[in-house]
Motif scaffolding. Structure first.
Motif, PDB file in Angstrom:
ATOM      1  N   ASP A  12     -35.376 -33.133  -4.054  1.00  0.00           N
ATOM      2  CA  ASP A  12     -36.317 -33.849  -3.206  1.00  0.00           C
ATOM      3  C   ASP A  12     -37.462 -34.387  -4.064  1.00  0.00           C
ATOM      4  OD1 ASP A  12     -38.266 -34.515  -1.279  1.00  0.00           O
ATOM      5  OD2 ASP A  12     -37.537 -32.953   0.058  1.00  0.00           O
ATOM      6  N   MET A  36     -33.322 -36.678  -2.068  1.00  0.00           N
ATOM      7  CA  MET A  36     -33.995 -36.804  -0.780  1.00  0.00           C
ATOM      8  C   MET A  36     -35.310 -37.510  -1.083  1.00  0.00           C
ATOM      9  SD  MET A  36     -34.371 -36.244   2.497  1.00  0.00           S
ATOM     10  CE  MET A  36     -33.119 -35.055   2.919  1.00  0.00           C
ATOM     11  N   LYS A  38     -39.026 -39.230  -0.378  1.00  0.00           N
ATOM     12  CA  LYS A  38     -40.261 -39.113   0.383  1.00  0.00           C
ATOM     13  C   LYS A  38     -40.843 -40.507   0.600  1.00  0.00           C
ATOM     14  CE  LYS A  38     -44.878 -37.314  -0.302  1.00  0.00           C
ATOM     15  NZ  LYS A  38     -45.755 -37.036  -1.419  1.00  0.00           N
ATOM     16  N   GLN A  67     -37.702 -39.020   4.279  1.00  0.00           N
ATOM     17  CA  GLN A  67     -38.607 -38.178   5.061  1.00  0.00           C
ATOM     18  C   GLN A  67     -40.041 -38.645   4.983  1.00  0.00           C
ATOM     19  OE1 GLN A  67     -38.827 -34.161   3.640  1.00  0.00           O
ATOM     20  NE2 GLN A  67     -38.804 -34.789   1.524  1.00  0.00           N
ATOM     21  N   VAL A  68     -40.863 -38.331   5.860  1.00  0.00           N
ATOM     22  CA  VAL A  68     -40.599 -37.605   7.079  1.00  0.00           C
ATOM     23  C   VAL A  68     -41.408 -38.302   8.181  1.00  0.00           C
ATOM     24  CG1 VAL A  68     -42.397 -35.883   6.632  1.00  0.00           C
ATOM     25  CG2 VAL A  68     -40.587 -35.312   8.167  1.00  0.00           C
ATOM     26  N   ARG A  70     -43.461 -38.044  11.287  1.00  0.00           N
ATOM     27  CA  ARG A  70     -44.250 -36.965  11.897  1.00  0.00           C
ATOM     28  C   ARG A  70     -44.791 -37.383  13.261  1.00  0.00           C
ATOM     29  NH1 ARG A  70     -45.062 -33.371   7.788  1.00  0.00           N
ATOM     30  NH2 ARG A  70     -45.131 -34.235   5.699  1.00  0.00           N
ATOM     31  N   CYS A  94     -35.233 -46.580   5.172  1.00  0.00           N
ATOM     32  CA  CYS A  94     -34.098 -45.665   5.056  1.00  0.00           C
ATOM     33  C   CYS A  94     -32.811 -46.461   4.839  1.00  0.00           C
ATOM     34  CB  CYS A  94     -34.034 -44.817   6.322  1.00  0.00           C
ATOM     35  SG  CYS A  94     -32.919 -43.414   6.295  1.00  0.00           S
ATOM     36  N   LEU A 102     -32.691 -39.795   8.601  1.00  0.00           N
ATOM     37  CA  LEU A 102     -34.152 -39.811   8.642  1.00  0.00           C
ATOM     38  C   LEU A 102     -34.601 -38.471   9.184  1.00  0.00           C
ATOM     39  CD1 LEU A 102     -36.948 -41.243   8.491  1.00  0.00           C
ATOM     40  CD2 LEU A 102     -36.543 -41.970  10.861  1.00  0.00           C
ATOM     41  N   LEU A 103     -35.438 -37.784   8.429  1.00  0.00           N
ATOM     42  CA  LEU A 103     -35.975 -36.510   8.885  1.00  0.00           C
ATOM     43  C   LEU A 103     -37.183 -36.755   9.767  1.00  0.00           C
ATOM     44  CD1 LEU A 103     -34.247 -35.541   6.444  1.00  0.00           C
ATOM     45  CD2 LEU A 103     -35.927 -33.735   6.185  1.00  0.00           C
ATOM     46  N   CYS A 105     -40.169 -34.488  11.907  1.00  0.00           N
ATOM     47  CA  CYS A 105     -40.784 -33.189  12.216  1.00  0.00           C
ATOM     48  C   CYS A 105     -41.159 -33.133  13.687  1.00  0.00           C
ATOM     49  CB  CYS A 105     -42.057 -32.994  11.404  1.00  0.00           C
ATOM     50  SG  CYS A 105     -41.786 -32.643   9.684  1.00  0.00           S
ATOM     51  N   ALA A 140     -36.553 -31.806  11.381  1.00  0.00           N
ATOM     52  CA  ALA A 140     -37.000 -30.871  10.352  1.00  0.00           C
ATOM     53  C   ALA A 140     -37.630 -29.658  11.025  1.00  0.00           C
ATOM     54  CB  ALA A 140     -38.003 -31.545   9.428  1.00  0.00           C
TER      55      ALA A 140
END
Length: 166
Positions: A12, A36, A38, A67-68, A70, A94, A102-103, A105, A140
């Protein structure tokens, strides 16, 4: 890439300091084949998003995810519309990176509702935004991202009523 015991594994970009190009080189040199990514590494690239995407592709590393996102679910009004715009932009990045996940949270926003139907509706909307790009959404873990607050109770309870998760 080197034949190495960790071939087939990824790393990551959030775990390394420095510019994206240096992170990618360190991963390749260590024998990783996947990454992965960011979002900050892409949008914060000094030469722009296109240059960041080109660096990732030139590295030979396969993007496993991005990611990520939120605090997406449970918002309303202008906050919801703002998060829709963020989600669309992240899905476009992405896709440009050839990442298939796609992560996202769980929301920790004080402005988010705890209504499970509202949360599930938002998660369905996010999944539907991802469909045209061939991207899946992965939820996540709430504790995985630095946060000083807990997700609204029931956020995970809404997941079974939303589409299939990655």
């Amino acid at each position: 890439m080197k034949a190495h015991a960790i071939q087939g594994f990824g790393m990551d970009t959030i775990t390394l300091a420095g510019p994206l190009k240096a992170k990618l080189k360190a991963m390749v040199d260590a024998g990783f084949t996947q990454v992965m990514l960011k979002a900050n590494d892409i949008v914060g690239h000094p030469d722009g998003m296109e240059a960041a995407v080109a660096e990732v592709k030139a590295s030979g590393l396969r993007g496993t995810g991005f990611q990520v996102l939120r605090d997406f679910e449970g918002l309303s009004g202008h906050l919801h519309e703002y998060k829709i715009d963020i989600a669309k932009a992240m899905l476009q990045m992405c896709a440009a990176l050839d990442c298939k996940v796609l992560l996202a949270c769980s929301s920790t926003s004080a402005h988010a509702t705890q209504d499970l139907d509202h949360i599930a509706k938002d998660l369905r909307k996010l999944a539907m935004l991802a469909v045209p790009h061939g991207i899946r959404i992965s939820k996540a873990c709430p504790g995985a991202a630095p946060s000083t607050s807990s997700p609204p109770p029931g956020t995970w309870s809404a997941a079974p009523t939303a589409p299939t998760w990655a």
